[in-house]
Design a protein around this motif. Sequence first.
Motif, PDB file in Angstrom:
ATOM      1  N   TYR A   1       0.797  -1.064  -0.028  1.00  0.00           N
ATOM      2  CA  TYR A   1       0.159  -0.157  -0.017  1.00  0.00           C
ATOM      3  C   TYR A   1       0.767   1.211   0.046  1.00  0.00           C
ATOM      4  N   SER A   2       1.975   1.146   0.681  1.00  0.00           N
ATOM      5  CA  SER A   2       2.852   2.422   0.830  1.00  0.00           C
ATOM      6  C   SER A   2       3.376   2.889  -0.522  1.00  0.00           C
ATOM      7  N   LEU A   3       3.697   1.614  -1.371  1.00  0.00           N
ATOM      8  CA  LEU A   3       4.353   1.987  -2.654  1.00  0.00           C
ATOM      9  C   LEU A   3       3.254   2.362  -3.584  1.00  0.00           C
ATOM     10  N   PHE A   4       2.162   1.979  -3.664  1.00  0.00           N
ATOM     11  CA  PHE A   4       1.188   2.520  -4.583  1.00  0.00           C
ATOM     12  C   PHE A   4       0.741   3.954  -3.866  1.00  0.00           C
ATOM     13  N   LYS A   5       0.578   4.147  -3.033  1.00  0.00           N
ATOM     14  CA  LYS A   5       0.159   5.278  -2.319  1.00  0.00           C
ATOM     15  C   LYS A   5       0.987   6.445  -2.310  1.00  0.00           C
ATOM     16  N   SER A   6       2.364   6.142  -2.705  1.00  0.00           N
ATOM     17  CA  SER A   6       3.537   6.955  -2.732  1.00  0.00           C
ATOM     18  C   SER A   6       3.360   7.870  -4.210  1.00  0.00           C
ATOM     19  N   ASP A   7       2.285   7.345  -5.007  1.00  0.00           N
ATOM     20  CA  ASP A   7       2.008   7.958  -6.569  1.00  0.00           C
ATOM     21  C   ASP A   7       1.420   9.569  -6.107  1.00  0.00           C
ATOM     22  N   PRO A   8       2.096  10.691  -6.548  1.00  0.00           N
ATOM     23  CA  PRO A   8       1.436  11.933  -6.478  1.00  0.00           C
ATOM     24  C   PRO A   8       0.090  12.110  -6.947  1.00  0.00           C
ATOM     25  N   ASP A   9      -0.222  11.446  -8.167  1.00  0.00           N
ATOM     26  CA  ASP A   9      -1.594  11.747  -8.561  1.00  0.00           C
ATOM     27  C   ASP A   9      -2.584  10.810  -7.953  1.00  0.00           C
ATOM     28  N   LEU A  10      -2.306   9.833  -7.395  1.00  0.00           N
ATOM     29  CA  LEU A  10      -3.255   9.133  -6.506  1.00  0.00           C
ATOM     30  C   LEU A  10      -3.595   9.927  -5.135  1.00  0.00           C
ATOM     31  N   GLN A  11      -2.311  10.518  -4.730  1.00  0.00           N
ATOM     32  CA  GLN A  11      -2.622  11.410  -3.619  1.00  0.00           C
ATOM     33  C   GLN A  11      -3.618  12.805  -3.851  1.00  0.00           C
ATOM     34  N   ALA A  12      -3.215  13.108  -5.295  1.00  0.00           N
ATOM     35  CA  ALA A  12      -4.129  14.366  -5.468  1.00  0.00           C
ATOM     36  C   ALA A  12      -5.596  13.901  -5.838  1.00  0.00           C
ATOM     37  N   ALA A  13      -5.849  12.659  -6.077  1.00  0.00           N
ATOM     38  CA  ALA A  13      -7.328  12.448  -6.420  1.00  0.00           C
ATOM     39  C   ALA A  13      -7.825  12.213  -5.120  1.00  0.00           C
ATOM     40  N   HIS A  14      -7.070  11.598  -4.026  1.00  0.00           N
ATOM     41  CA  HIS A  14      -7.677  11.228  -2.810  1.00  0.00           C
ATOM     42  C   HIS A  14      -8.003  12.841  -1.985  1.00  0.00           C
ATOM     43  N   ALA A  15      -7.263  13.777  -2.331  1.00  0.00           N
ATOM     44  CA  ALA A  15      -7.080  14.948  -1.617  1.00  0.00           C
ATOM     45  C   ALA A  15      -8.416  15.829  -1.964  1.00  0.00           C
ATOM     46  N   VAL A  16      -9.013  15.661  -3.232  1.00  0.00           N
ATOM     47  CA  VAL A  16      -9.824  16.360  -3.977  1.00  0.00           C
ATOM     48  C   VAL A  16     -11.009  16.169  -3.794  1.00  0.00           C
ATOM     49  N   ALA A  17     -11.601  14.997  -3.198  1.00  0.00           N
ATOM     50  CA  ALA A  17     -13.024  14.534  -3.092  1.00  0.00           C
ATOM     51  C   ALA A  17     -13.148  13.430  -2.335  1.00  0.00           C
ATOM     52  N   PRO A  18     -14.163  13.279  -1.624  1.00  0.00           N
ATOM     53  CA  PRO A  18     -14.688  11.844  -0.751  1.00  0.00           C
ATOM     54  C   PRO A  18     -14.549  10.596  -1.820  1.00  0.00           C
ATOM     55  N   TRP A  19     -14.092   9.609  -1.250  1.00  0.00           N
ATOM     56  CA  TRP A  19     -14.099   8.269  -2.238  1.00  0.00           C
ATOM     57  C   TRP A  19     -15.029   7.279  -1.518  1.00  0.00           C
ATOM     58  N   PHE A  20     -15.835   6.557  -2.369  1.00  0.00           N
ATOM     59  CA  PHE A  20     -16.615   5.256  -2.042  1.00  0.00           C
ATOM     60  C   PHE A  20     -15.736   4.298  -2.410  1.00  0.00           C
ATOM     61  N   LEU A  21     -15.345   3.288  -1.481  1.00  0.00           N
ATOM     62  CA  LEU A  21     -14.325   2.205  -2.028  1.00  0.00           C
ATOM     63  C   LEU A  21     -15.054   0.795  -1.768  1.00  0.00           C
ATOM     64  N   VAL A  22     -14.822   0.067  -2.787  1.00  0.00           N
ATOM     65  CA  VAL A  22     -15.038  -1.589  -2.535  1.00  0.00           C
ATOM     66  C   VAL A  22     -13.885  -2.308  -2.660  1.00  0.00           C
ATOM     67  N   TRP A  23     -13.517  -3.466  -2.453  1.00  0.00           N
ATOM     68  CA  TRP A  23     -12.620  -4.417  -2.898  1.00  0.00           C
ATOM     69  C   TRP A  23     -12.816  -5.159  -4.103  1.00  0.00           C
ATOM     70  N   ASP A  24     -11.837  -5.862  -4.638  1.00  0.00           N
ATOM     71  CA  ASP A  24     -12.276  -6.925  -5.593  1.00  0.00           C
ATOM     72  C   ASP A  24     -11.163  -8.244  -5.133  1.00  0.00           C
ATOM     73  N   ASP A  25     -10.434  -8.547  -6.042  1.00  0.00           N
ATOM     74  CA  ASP A  25      -9.594  -9.997  -5.515  1.00  0.00           C
ATOM     75  C   ASP A  25      -8.255  -9.414  -5.335  1.00  0.00           C
ATOM     76  N   HIS A  26      -7.659  -8.505  -5.959  1.00  0.00           N
ATOM     77  CA  HIS A  26      -6.023  -8.278  -5.857  1.00  0.00           C
ATOM     78  C   HIS A  26      -5.696  -7.594  -4.604  1.00  0.00           C
ATOM     79  N   GLU A  27      -6.543  -7.363  -3.753  1.00  0.00           N
ATOM     80  CA  GLU A  27      -6.495  -6.772  -2.456  1.00  0.00           C
ATOM     81  C   GLU A  27      -6.109  -7.928  -1.537  1.00  0.00           C
TER      82      GLU A  27
END
Length: 514
Positions: free
Chosen positions: A228-254
Motif C-alpha cells: 500500500y505504501s508503494l502504491f500510495k506514494s504516487d502523487p497523482d493518486l494522492q491528489a485524487a484522494h485529496a480533492v474528493a471523498p471516495w466510496f471504496l469496495v474491494w475486488d480480488d487483488h487486495e
Amino acid sequence: MGAPPVPPPSRRTFLQVTGLSAASVALGISAPATADASPARPIPDGAFALGVASGDPRPDGFVLWTRLAPTPLAVDGHGGMPASQVPVQWEVAEDSRFRHVVRRGLAIASPDLAHAVHPEVRGLRPGREYFYRFRVGTQVSPLGRTKTLPAYGDQFTFATASCQAWYHGYFAAHRDIARRAPDAVFFLGDYIYEYGIVAGDNLWRAGVTVGPEHGVEIETLEQYRLRYSLFKSDPDLQAAHAVAPWFLVWDDHEVQNNYGAANSLYGVPPELFVHRRAVAYRAYYENAPLALDSLPQGPDGRIYRRYDIGSLARVHLLDTRQYRDPLPVDEADRVSEQRTIMGAEQETWLYDGLRRSRAPWNIVAGGVVLSAVTDDRTEQWDGYPANRRRVLEAMGGAGTSVMLTGDIHRHVASELKLDFADPASRTVGVELVCSSVGSNGDGTDTDAYAKDWLQHPYMKLYNARRGYVHSTMTRSELTTEFVNFPYIQADANAQPNVVTRFRTPATDPRLEAL
C-alpha cells in the motif's frame, strides 16, 4: 445459499493475526479531549508522505484519513515510525485558509494500525464543500478538500476508477480526476496487486526501480502494508484522494487473484487462507478512508453499505468476493438457482434497499461485470446467472439503475436487460465499466476480446486503453464520459481523450451516444 462455512480461527489465533485492541481502534477515530496533543518524541520529517483522504460521505459529515509514514518504503512496513502512539490533530474548515474552522479534534496514531487514523466527522451541513488538514508536532499535512452529501440534490458528479497496478504505468487517470474535482470518486477494486514486482518482467513504469523486498508475492501484514505504501506514494493518486471523498469496495487483488470467500485458486487450504484474508483486510482498512463499520474482525469485514444522495439517488456498494460460491464445476452447477455471488444476507439487503428506494436513480457499485458476455467468464456474474437474474428483477422494480463496475481493464458500456437472451426484453438500467488506471500498461483501442463483447446488441462501447469514467447525474438524465489516455508507461504526462459520451434519460434507461 452462500459459500461453504469455514471454521473460524480460535481466539488465540485471531489475536495472533490481528494484534489489535479495541482501544487502538477507538483512539484512532477520536481521542479524549484531555489527551496530550504533543508527541512524546520528535517525529521524523515527512510524516505525511502518503497524503490525506476522505471517504464514506454523508449529509452531516465524512471520514478523514491519513497514515504517518516519513519513510514509506521501510522494509518492515511501519513507514519509519517509532513503535509508540502519536497524537494527530485534525481540523475541518469552510475555507481553504482555515479562517472558519467548524470542527477539530485529536486522534491517536498507533503502531497497531500502522499509524493510520480515521476521524469520523459529524455535525456538518449537507451539500457543502469543506477543507481539512492534519498536524503532528510542528508538521502540517497537505490540504484536503471534501464534500458532504446533499439533503435534496439536483446534480451529482462522480468519477469511476479501478485496477491501479502501479508497476504497469503512471496514474494519469488520477491526475485528471483531481483536475476535474468531482463530488465523489467510486473506486471499484484492485487498489493494490499482490504479485511480486520484478524488473524485466512486470515492471513497466519507466524510470523507477524497487528493492528485492517487492519481488515476492505478498502474504504477511507487513508486506501488505508495504505494498500500500508503494502504491500510495504516487502523487497523482494522492491528489485524487485529496480533492474528493471516495466510496471504496474491494475486488480480488487486495487479497489474491481470483479468490472467492475462503477459496484460493493457488492451492492455499481454506483453513490457512482465512489468515491471509485477515491480514489483507486489515491492511485495506488501515490504508483507506473507511468508517468503523468496515473494520474487519479477523478474516471477516463488512464493506457492503448504502448511502442516499439526497432524494436524487440511492447508492449500494457491493462485496462480490467475500460471500461468493466457488466457481462452477459444470454447466448444471453454473445455472443452479442456489448459486450466489453475494451471499444470501447481502442479496436480501440489496433487494430491500432497491424496493424501498424512492429516488429516480439507483447506483449499484461492485467489483465485477454484471452484463452477460460469455458463459465461460465464470469469475464474473456470468458464473452466477441465477443471482444476476434476481438482481435485474429487483432493479426492474425500482428507478433507473446505474451499475458501476471495473475489473476487466477495458471501457465497456452496456444496457441492462431483464433477459439478456431476449433482445426485446425490457431495459432496466445501464452498466458503466471503467477501464484500469494502470493495469496492463498502455493498452490499445481494441483487442482480441472485443468480439466477445460487441457480439451483443446491448453492448454499446468497447475500448481497451487505460482511463476512467466521469458522470454527471441530474433528475432528468445521466451524462457519461469515457476518458482514456494514449499511453501510461512512459510518464504521467499523457493528455486525456474522451472516447465516447452517452446520455441516459431518467425515465428511459438507454445509452444514447452524444
